[in-house]
Write an enzyme that holds these catalytic residues in place. Sequence first.
Site, PDB file in Angstrom:
ATOM      1  N   ARG A 142       0.825  -1.216   0.000  1.00  0.00           N
ATOM      2  CA  ARG A 142       0.000   0.000   0.000  1.00  0.00           C
ATOM      3  C   ARG A 142       0.861   1.270   0.000  1.00  0.00           C
ATOM      4  NH1 ARG A 142      -5.530  -1.456   2.079  1.00  0.00           N
ATOM      5  NH2 ARG A 142      -5.967   0.718   2.498  1.00  0.00           N
ATOM      6  N   TYR A 145       0.822   4.241  -2.534  1.00  0.00           N
ATOM      7  CA  TYR A 145      -0.282   5.200  -2.370  1.00  0.00           C
ATOM      8  C   TYR A 145      -0.084   6.035  -1.109  1.00  0.00           C
ATOM      9  CZ  TYR A 145      -5.148   6.869  -2.078  1.00  0.00           C
ATOM     10  OH  TYR A 145      -6.288   7.647  -1.994  1.00  0.00           O
ATOM     11  N   VAL A 188     -17.578  -0.647  -1.027  1.00  0.00           N
ATOM     12  CA  VAL A 188     -18.994  -0.300  -1.220  1.00  0.00           C
ATOM     13  C   VAL A 188     -19.470  -0.773  -2.601  1.00  0.00           C
ATOM     14  CG1 VAL A 188     -20.651   1.599  -1.409  1.00  0.00           C
ATOM     15  CG2 VAL A 188     -18.955   1.620   0.420  1.00  0.00           C
ATOM     16  N   PHE A 191     -19.580  -4.725  -2.669  1.00  0.00           N
ATOM     17  CA  PHE A 191     -20.713  -5.323  -1.938  1.00  0.00           C
ATOM     18  C   PHE A 191     -22.029  -5.094  -2.688  1.00  0.00           C
ATOM     19  CE2 PHE A 191     -18.992  -5.426   2.763  1.00  0.00           C
ATOM     20  CZ  PHE A 191     -17.973  -6.282   2.353  1.00  0.00           C
ATOM     21  N   TYR A 204     -13.190  -9.477   3.206  1.00  0.00           N
ATOM     22  CA  TYR A 204     -11.774  -9.812   3.385  1.00  0.00           C
ATOM     23  C   TYR A 204     -11.482  -9.864   4.885  1.00  0.00           C
ATOM     24  CZ  TYR A 204     -11.576  -8.186  -1.508  1.00  0.00           C
ATOM     25  OH  TYR A 204     -11.799  -7.990  -2.854  1.00  0.00           O
ATOM     26  N   ASP A 206     -11.896 -11.228   8.775  1.00  0.00           N
ATOM     27  CA  ASP A 206     -13.087 -11.673   9.525  1.00  0.00           C
ATOM     28  C   ASP A 206     -14.194 -10.616   9.538  1.00  0.00           C
ATOM     29  OD1 ASP A 206     -12.112  -9.768  11.236  1.00  0.00           O
ATOM     30  OD2 ASP A 206     -11.666 -11.130  12.907  1.00  0.00           O
ATOM     31  N   GLN A 209     -12.787  -5.428  10.837  1.00  0.00           N
ATOM     32  CA  GLN A 209     -12.107  -4.146  10.565  1.00  0.00           C
ATOM     33  C   GLN A 209     -13.164  -3.085  10.265  1.00  0.00           C
ATOM     34  OE1 GLN A 209     -12.275  -6.678   8.430  1.00  0.00           O
ATOM     35  NE2 GLN A 209     -11.810  -6.136   6.317  1.00  0.00           N
ATOM     36  N   PRO A 273      -5.679  -1.687   7.049  1.00  0.00           N
ATOM     37  CA  PRO A 273      -5.874  -1.045   8.356  1.00  0.00           C
ATOM     38  C   PRO A 273      -7.049  -1.658   9.133  1.00  0.00           C
ATOM     39  CG  PRO A 273      -5.541   0.604   6.650  1.00  0.00           C
ATOM     40  CD  PRO A 273      -5.697  -0.710   5.947  1.00  0.00           C
TER      41      PRO A 273
HETATM   42  P1  NAD Z   1     -10.916   7.705  -9.078  1.00  0.00           P
HETATM   43  O1  NAD Z   1      -9.972   6.620  -9.370  1.00  0.00           O
HETATM   44  O2  NAD Z   1     -12.352   7.526  -9.445  1.00  0.00           O
HETATM   45  O3  NAD Z   1     -10.405   9.073  -9.728  1.00  0.00           O
HETATM   46  C1  NAD Z   1      -9.066   9.399  -9.932  1.00  0.00           C
HETATM   47  C2  NAD Z   1      -8.968  10.117 -11.272  1.00  0.00           C
HETATM   48  O4  NAD Z   1      -7.606  10.507 -11.498  1.00  0.00           O
HETATM   49  C3  NAD Z   1      -9.366   9.257 -12.450  1.00  0.00           C
HETATM   50  O5  NAD Z   1     -10.226   9.982 -13.317  1.00  0.00           O
HETATM   51  C4  NAD Z   1      -8.046   8.915 -13.137  1.00  0.00           C
HETATM   52  O6  NAD Z   1      -8.185   8.631 -14.513  1.00  0.00           O
HETATM   53  C5  NAD Z   1      -7.252  10.157 -12.844  1.00  0.00           C
HETATM   54  N1  NAD Z   1      -5.783   9.970 -12.878  1.00  0.00           N
HETATM   55  C6  NAD Z   1      -5.056   9.017 -12.237  1.00  0.00           C
HETATM   56  N2  NAD Z   1      -3.749   9.186 -12.476  1.00  0.00           N
HETATM   57  C7  NAD Z   1      -3.631  10.296 -13.262  1.00  0.00           C
HETATM   58  C8  NAD Z   1      -2.535  10.973 -13.849  1.00  0.00           C
HETATM   59  N3  NAD Z   1      -1.283  10.550 -13.690  1.00  0.00           N
HETATM   60  N4  NAD Z   1      -2.799  12.071 -14.609  1.00  0.00           N
HETATM   61  C9  NAD Z   1      -4.061  12.504 -14.818  1.00  0.00           C
HETATM   62  N5  NAD Z   1      -5.138  11.889 -14.289  1.00  0.00           N
HETATM   63  C10 NAD Z   1      -4.931  10.797 -13.519  1.00  0.00           C
HETATM   64  O7  NAD Z   1     -10.787   8.017  -7.517  1.00  0.00           O
HETATM   65  P2  NAD Z   1     -11.625   8.982  -6.556  1.00  0.00           P
HETATM   66  O8  NAD Z   1     -12.248   8.135  -5.531  1.00  0.00           O
HETATM   67  O9  NAD Z   1     -12.461   9.904  -7.332  1.00  0.00           O
HETATM   68  O10 NAD Z   1     -10.435   9.775  -5.852  1.00  0.00           O
HETATM   69  C11 NAD Z   1     -10.102  11.104  -6.209  1.00  0.00           C
HETATM   70  C12 NAD Z   1      -8.994  11.606  -5.314  1.00  0.00           C
HETATM   71  O11 NAD Z   1      -9.406  11.590  -3.953  1.00  0.00           O
HETATM   72  C13 NAD Z   1      -7.717  10.749  -5.388  1.00  0.00           C
HETATM   73  O12 NAD Z   1      -6.597  11.605  -5.345  1.00  0.00           O
HETATM   74  C14 NAD Z   1      -7.790   9.910  -4.141  1.00  0.00           C
HETATM   75  O13 NAD Z   1      -6.515   9.551  -3.677  1.00  0.00           O
HETATM   76  C15 NAD Z   1      -8.493  10.851  -3.169  1.00  0.00           C
HETATM   77  N6  NAD Z   1      -9.178  10.092  -2.104  1.00  0.00           N
HETATM   78  C16 NAD Z   1     -10.323   9.378  -2.386  1.00  0.00           C
HETATM   79  C17 NAD Z   1     -10.935   8.654  -1.378  1.00  0.00           C
HETATM   80  C18 NAD Z   1     -12.202   7.869  -1.629  1.00  0.00           C
HETATM   81  O14 NAD Z   1     -12.694   7.215  -0.713  1.00  0.00           O
HETATM   82  N7  NAD Z   1     -12.794   7.921  -2.785  1.00  0.00           N
HETATM   83  C19 NAD Z   1     -10.380   8.627  -0.102  1.00  0.00           C
HETATM   84  C20 NAD Z   1      -9.203   9.337   0.140  1.00  0.00           C
HETATM   85  C21 NAD Z   1      -8.620  10.087  -0.882  1.00  0.00           C
HETATM   86  N1  UDP Z   2     -13.035  -5.171   1.591  1.00  0.00           N
HETATM   87  C1  UDP Z   2     -13.817  -6.307   1.694  1.00  0.00           C
HETATM   88  N2  UDP Z   2     -14.355  -6.827   0.572  1.00  0.00           N
HETATM   89  C2  UDP Z   2     -14.202  -6.252  -0.644  1.00  0.00           C
HETATM   90  C3  UDP Z   2     -13.418  -5.081  -0.749  1.00  0.00           C
HETATM   91  C4  UDP Z   2     -12.838  -4.569   0.393  1.00  0.00           C
HETATM   92  O1  UDP Z   2     -14.021  -6.849   2.803  1.00  0.00           O
HETATM   93  O2  UDP Z   2     -14.751  -6.788  -1.632  1.00  0.00           O
HETATM   94  C5  UDP Z   2     -12.472  -4.590   2.839  1.00  0.00           C
HETATM   95  C6  UDP Z   2     -10.992  -4.221   2.747  1.00  0.00           C
HETATM   96  O3  UDP Z   2     -10.183  -5.332   3.082  1.00  0.00           O
HETATM   97  C7  UDP Z   2     -10.912  -3.101   3.782  1.00  0.00           C
HETATM   98  C8  UDP Z   2     -12.286  -2.428   3.677  1.00  0.00           C
HETATM   99  O4  UDP Z   2     -13.140  -3.372   3.058  1.00  0.00           O
HETATM  100  O5  UDP Z   2     -10.769  -3.646   5.081  1.00  0.00           O
HETATM  101  C9  UDP Z   2     -12.254  -1.140   2.857  1.00  0.00           C
HETATM  102  O6  UDP Z   2     -11.621  -1.431   1.637  1.00  0.00           O
HETATM  103  P1  UDP Z   2     -11.502  -0.370   0.449  1.00  0.00           P
HETATM  104  O7  UDP Z   2     -10.623  -0.972  -0.595  1.00  0.00           O
HETATM  105  O8  UDP Z   2     -12.865   0.072   0.041  1.00  0.00           O
HETATM  106  O9  UDP Z   2     -10.820   0.904   1.133  1.00  0.00           O
HETATM  107  P2  UDP Z   2      -9.484   1.096   2.015  1.00  0.00           P
HETATM  108  O10 UDP Z   2      -8.973  -0.211   2.502  1.00  0.00           O
HETATM  109  O11 UDP Z   2      -8.525   1.762   1.111  1.00  0.00           O
HETATM  110  O12 UDP Z   2      -9.951   1.937   3.142  1.00  0.00           O
END
Ligand code: NAD
Ligand code: UDP
Length: 310
Positions: A142, A145, A188, A191, A204, A206, A209, A273
């Site tokens: 991870r 990221y 989300v 599921f 994933y 038990d 988490q 986590p």
């Molecule tokens: P997403 O994957 O739907 O969107 C990411 C977008 O960035 C996509 O359109 C992808 O094509 C574009 N992209 C990726 N690499 C690129 C690059 N090198 N150049 C140009 N475009 C690029 O994800 P999201 O859920 O919409 O997330 C958006 C942002 O929010 C991300 O930076 C992500 O890390 C952050 N974020 C999201 C969540 C969440 O739960 N969704 C949580 C924490 C942080």
């Molecule tokens: N997860 C799961 N089943 C799935 C996908 C994810 O149980 O089909 C779990 C995953 O192991 C994590 C939590 O759901 O504990 C959230 O995962 P997600 O990838 O949505 O976000 P992140 O781990 O980045 O918070």
Amino acid sequence: MAKILVTGGAGFIGSHLIERLLQRGDKVVCVDNYFTGQKKNIEPFLDNPNFSALEHDIVQPLHGIDANQIYNLACPASPIHYQFNPIKTIKTSTVGMVNMLGLAKRCGAKILQASTSEVYGDPHVHPQGESYWGNVNPIGIRSCYDEGKRVAETLCMDYHRSHNLDIRIIRIFNTYGPHMHPKDGRVVSNFIMEALEGKPITIYGDGTQTRSFCYVNDLVSGMMSMMDQDGFIGPVNLGNPVELSMKDLAKLVLKLTNSSSKIEYKDLPQDDPKQRQPDISLAKEKLSWEPTIDIETGLTKTIEYFRELR
Ligand code: NAD
Ligand code: UDP
């Protein structure tokens, strides 16, 4: 009229943000390489004269464009996507971040970085407040990221200290809603798709988490407030503090979809986590922001979206 650049604008959160900015009358340029973004997410805006889309990878410098504000969302967010090409992921959050900070500096624009709760890693402090420095494995699967996003925060702070750049850092906790890709791999969407297709719900580990899920409209309101206020650069947590185990989330999805899918347990991915819940006191104090959409309402809207997709 503000000219606003949204990198990652064709993605899940970016497309919701663009919709709100256009509704407000802003001029918006979406910058995306379409790695995880979908063209259909921005299709509804193509007729709007205030909208334009630029296919561009932020790892390459971006010239010949001006903006007053930049929302930097470009980065794959789902573990399966950011682990697909981990070197590219970390380049996006580091080289890409430098490119976007350089652009902001040249234009004199404000820049908001979409950081993440992943900067807290597998946290030893619960709930997580912004003063917690986190527990992140620097060499795990991870890390491309988590560490990329940590470096991006550092770069923002150093551009702010060295060049007086007007920055904003938000730490986004798990967000969900329409426009998520059905095969995105996050919990989300997985599921809901499994429940709608009558396939087993894959938990994933038990399932004890926890995560705290924020509906996308609430998140976008917080992002815009953070960009638009003055005098507070963050970092600030944006998320919904209602914490849920994955087992309880699975049960809720089964109930709301009226599905008879069984639950199936699979191996827990490495470094997953164990718990995550935002402390949002700072967002409440500085932005007068807190989520308004409860998980049942948000999931119901999201389920409707996925039902129509099928
Ligand atoms: P997403 O994957 O739907 O969107 C990411 C977008 O960035 C996509 O359109 C992808 O094509 C574009 N992209 C990726 N690499 C690129 C690059 N090198 N150049 C140009 N475009 C690029 O994800 P999201 O859920 O919409 O997330 C958006 C942002 O929010 C991300 O930076 C992500 O890390 C952050 N974020 C999201 C969540 C969440 O739960 N969704 C949580 C924490 C942080
Ligand atoms: N997860 C799961 N089943 C799935 C996908 C994810 O149980 O089909 C779990 C995953 O192991 C994590 C939590 O759901 O504990 C959230 O995962 P997600 O990838 O949505 O976000 P992140 O781990 O980045 O918070």
